[in-house]
Design a protein around this motif. Structure first.
Motif, PDB file in Angstrom:
ATOM      1  N   TYR A 165       0.887  -1.368  -0.069  1.00 48.78           N
ATOM      2  CA  TYR A 165      -0.107   0.068  -0.183  1.00 48.78           C
ATOM      3  C   TYR A 165       0.918   1.395   0.041  1.00 48.78           C
ATOM      4  O   TYR A 165       2.121   1.311   0.386  1.00 48.78           O
ATOM      5  N   ALA A 166       0.338   2.398  -0.570  1.00 53.78           N
ATOM      6  CA  ALA A 166       1.028   3.560  -0.721  1.00 53.78           C
ATOM      7  C   ALA A 166      -0.149   4.561  -0.336  1.00 53.78           C
ATOM      8  O   ALA A 166      -1.109   4.675  -1.075  1.00 53.78           O
ATOM      9  N   THR A 167       0.623   5.783   0.273  1.00 52.62           N
ATOM     10  CA  THR A 167      -0.593   6.961   0.305  1.00 52.62           C
ATOM     11  C   THR A 167       0.534   8.082   0.519  1.00 52.62           C
ATOM     12  O   THR A 167       1.773   8.035   0.828  1.00 52.62           O
ATOM     13  N   ILE A 168      -0.364   9.382   0.790  1.00 47.85           N
ATOM     14  CA  ILE A 168       0.721  10.590   1.045  1.00 47.85           C
ATOM     15  C   ILE A 168      -0.089  11.420   2.393  1.00 47.85           C
ATOM     16  O   ILE A 168      -1.413  11.481   2.175  1.00 47.85           O
ATOM     17  N   ARG A 169       0.711  11.893   3.309  1.00 43.94           N
ATOM     18  CA  ARG A 169       0.428  12.590   4.370  1.00 43.94           C
ATOM     19  C   ARG A 169       0.977  14.001   4.345  1.00 43.94           C
ATOM     20  O   ARG A 169       2.012  14.002   4.002  1.00 43.94           O
ATOM     21  N   ASP A 170       0.293  14.803   5.240  1.00 46.10           N
ATOM     22  CA  ASP A 170       0.936  15.851   5.521  1.00 46.10           C
ATOM     23  C   ASP A 170       1.119  16.165   7.038  1.00 46.10           C
ATOM     24  O   ASP A 170       0.552  16.045   8.113  1.00 46.10           O
ATOM     25  N   HIS A 171       2.486  16.816   7.054  1.00 47.14           N
ATOM     26  CA  HIS A 171       2.971  16.973   8.520  1.00 47.14           C
ATOM     27  C   HIS A 171       3.555  18.494   8.612  1.00 47.14           C
ATOM     28  O   HIS A 171       4.690  18.826   8.114  1.00 47.14           O
ATOM     29  N   ASP A 172       2.575  19.321   9.104  1.00 45.63           N
ATOM     30  CA  ASP A 172       2.880  20.895   9.295  1.00 45.63           C
ATOM     31  C   ASP A 172       3.356  21.618   8.106  1.00 45.63           C
ATOM     32  O   ASP A 172       4.374  22.208   7.807  1.00 45.63           O
ATOM     33  N   GLY A 173       2.618  21.212   7.076  1.00 43.74           N
ATOM     34  CA  GLY A 173       2.800  21.857   5.789  1.00 43.74           C
ATOM     35  C   GLY A 173       4.004  21.039   4.765  1.00 43.74           C
ATOM     36  O   GLY A 173       4.111  21.578   3.794  1.00 43.74           O
ATOM     37  N   VAL A 174       4.296  19.964   5.123  1.00 44.30           N
ATOM     38  CA  VAL A 174       5.256  19.357   4.378  1.00 44.30           C
ATOM     39  C   VAL A 174       4.626  17.646   3.988  1.00 44.30           C
ATOM     40  O   VAL A 174       4.027  17.059   4.935  1.00 44.30           O
ATOM     41  N   ILE A 216       5.188  -6.156   2.041  1.00 47.62           N
ATOM     42  CA  ILE A 216       4.801  -7.272   2.678  1.00 47.62           C
ATOM     43  C   ILE A 216       6.030  -7.874   3.705  1.00 47.62           C
ATOM     44  O   ILE A 216       6.054  -8.571   4.868  1.00 47.62           O
ATOM     45  N   GLU A 217       7.308  -7.550   3.090  1.00 44.60           N
ATOM     46  CA  GLU A 217       8.505  -7.941   3.921  1.00 44.60           C
ATOM     47  C   GLU A 217       8.659  -7.383   5.386  1.00 44.60           C
ATOM     48  O   GLU A 217       9.348  -7.822   6.100  1.00 44.60           O
ATOM     49  N   ARG A 218       7.796  -6.115   5.344  1.00 50.37           N
ATOM     50  CA  ARG A 218       7.971  -5.638   7.071  1.00 50.37           C
ATOM     51  C   ARG A 218       6.723  -5.948   7.590  1.00 50.37           C
ATOM     52  O   ARG A 218       6.461  -5.011   8.626  1.00 50.37           O
ATOM     53  N   ALA A 219       5.848  -6.502   7.297  1.00 48.87           N
ATOM     54  CA  ALA A 219       4.715  -6.914   7.896  1.00 48.87           C
ATOM     55  C   ALA A 219       4.878  -7.551   9.392  1.00 48.87           C
ATOM     56  O   ALA A 219       4.280  -7.256  10.304  1.00 48.87           O
ATOM     57  N   HIS A 220       6.127  -8.317   9.720  1.00 42.71           N
ATOM     58  CA  HIS A 220       6.461  -8.754  10.868  1.00 42.71           C
ATOM     59  C   HIS A 220       6.926  -7.714  11.847  1.00 42.71           C
ATOM     60  O   HIS A 220       7.321  -8.057  12.887  1.00 42.71           O
ATOM     61  N   LYS A 221       7.386  -6.608  11.425  1.00 46.43           N
ATOM     62  CA  LYS A 221       7.981  -5.494  12.377  1.00 46.43           C
ATOM     63  C   LYS A 221       6.905  -4.292  12.345  1.00 46.43           C
ATOM     64  O   LYS A 221       6.993  -3.127  11.364  1.00 46.43           O
TER      65      LYS A 221
END
Length: 299
Positions: free
Chosen positions: A50-59, A67-72
Motif C-alpha cells: 500500500y502507498a499513500t501521502i500525508r501532511d505534517h505541518d505543511g510538508v 509485505i516484507e516488513r509485516a512482521h515489524k
C-alpha cells in the motif's frame, strides 16, 4: 502469515473501528487511507502492499508499506519527503512506485494534487484580512459589572473609615497610645512633614539687610606734594565721629544733641586753628654736580 482476503472479509462483514456508515455510503477514518472510501482496493489494513501521502505541518510525505516488513510493526511504513515543487514531487512518486499497481500510483498523484491546491488556498486565506464574528458573553459582562460596583462601594467605605479615624486621631480622642500599622504611621508622618515644609515656605520671612564697612584692606597712598593731607584726614575723622555722635544723641534727646553738636563744632574749629599754626616743615636739599656745595631751604 498475513492473508489480505481473510482480513477484508472480517473487517467488511463483522466490525471495523475506522468504518463510518452514512446514507451516502461507507467511509474510512483511517489516516493512511488514500481515498477516504471504505472498499477493498482503498483499505490500508486489507492490502499488504500500500502507498499513500500525508501532511505534517505543511510538508508532504510519501508513505509505502510492503509485505516484507509485516512482521515489524515499528518499521512497517517507509517515509519519503516530497519537495514543495509539484513537478519534482510527481517525479519522485513515479520513481518510487515504478512497479506498483496503476491504481495506487494514480490515486497517490491525485491526492498530491488535491493537497497542493488546498495548501495554496490556505496560504491565500492567511494573507487575506477577514472580519471575525464573535459573540458577546452577556453573563460574563453582567458579572463583571456587579463586581466593579461592589469594589467601588468597598473602596468608598474604606476611605470614609480611614478619614474618620484620622480625624479622631488628630482631635486627640485616643490619647497618647495608638495601635497603628507601620505603613500607615509612616504615611501620616510623611504627609505632616510635607504640610509643615509648605507652611514654612509660605511664611518665610524676608532676609535682613546688613551694612558692613568696606575698603579696610586697601593701603593708603602717600602724596609727597600734599603734606597737609594728614591734618585733613584727621579733621574728616573728627567730623565723622561728631556726625555719629549726633545721630546717636538724636534718638535719646533732641536738646542734648544740639548742645553737644555745638560744642563739637567749637572744638573742631579750635583744633583746626592749632594745626594750621603748627604746620610741618619740609627740608629740601639741592646738590649740583659741578660744585660740592649743597644748598638747603626750609619751607
Amino acid at each position: 502469515m498475513q492473508h489480505d482476503e481473510v482480513i477484508w472479509q472480517v473487517i467488511r462483514h463483522n466490525h471495523c473501528s475506522f468504518m463510518a456508515k452514512i446514507t451516502t455510503g461507507n467511509f474510512c477514518r483511517n489516516p493512511y487511507n488514500i481515498t477516504g472510501v471504505c472498499n477493498r482496493s482503498s483499505c490500508p489494513l486489507a492490502n499488504s502492499r500500500y502507498a499513500t501521502i500525508r501532511d505534517h505541518d505543511g510538508v508532504f510525505y510519501l508513505y509505502m508499506k510492503t509485505i516484507e516488513r509485516a512482521h515489524k510493526p515499528n518499521e512497517l511504513w517507509e517515509r519519503v519527503k516530497l519537495p514543495r515543487n509539484y513537478e519534482k514531487a510527481l517525479e519522485i512518486i513515479d520513481k518510487h512506485l515504478m512497479y506498483w499497481p496503476k491504481f495506487l500510483v494514480h490515486k497517490a498523484k491525485q491526492r498530491l494534487t488535491k493537497m497542493t491546491q488546498m495548501r495554496i488556498r490556505m496560504r491565500k486565506l492567511a494573507l487575506k484580512t477577514r472580519e471575525k464574528i464573535m459573540t458577546t458573553p452577556r453573563k460574563e459582562i453582567k458579572r463583571e459589572s456587579r463586581r466593579e460596583k461592589k469594589a467601588e462601594t468597598a473602596a468608598e467605605l474604606d476611605k470614609s473609615i480611614e478619614k474618620e479615624l484620622l480625624e479622631r486621631l488628630n482631635g486627640g480622642l485616643y490619647g497618647d497610645i495608638h495601635n497603628i500599622l507601620p505603613e500607615h504611621f509612616n504615611k501620616i508622618l510623611d504627609e505632616n512633614e510635607l504640610h509643615a515644609v509648605s507652611e514654612d515656605e509660605e511664611y518665610e520671612e524676608e532676609p535682613e539687610i546688613e551694612y558692613v564697612q568696606g575698603y579696610d584692606d586697601l593701603e593708603e597712598e602717600d602724596d609727597i606734594e600734599d603734606f597737609g593731607g594728614f591734618a585733613i584726614d584727621e579733621s574728616l575723622k573728627n567730623n565723622d565721629d561728631a556726625s555719629e555722635d549726633e545721630e546717636e544723641m538724636d534718638s535719646v534727646d533732641g536738646k542734648r544733641v544740639k548742645r553737644r553738636s555745638e560744642s563739637a563744632h567749637q572744638k573742631m574749629e579750635e583744633d583746626e586753628r592749632r594745626k594750621s599754626k603748627k604746620k610741618a616743615k619740609v627740608l629740601v636739599e639741592v646738590e649740583h654736580e659741578d660744585a660740592s656745595e649743597r644748598q638747603r631751604a626750609t619751607f
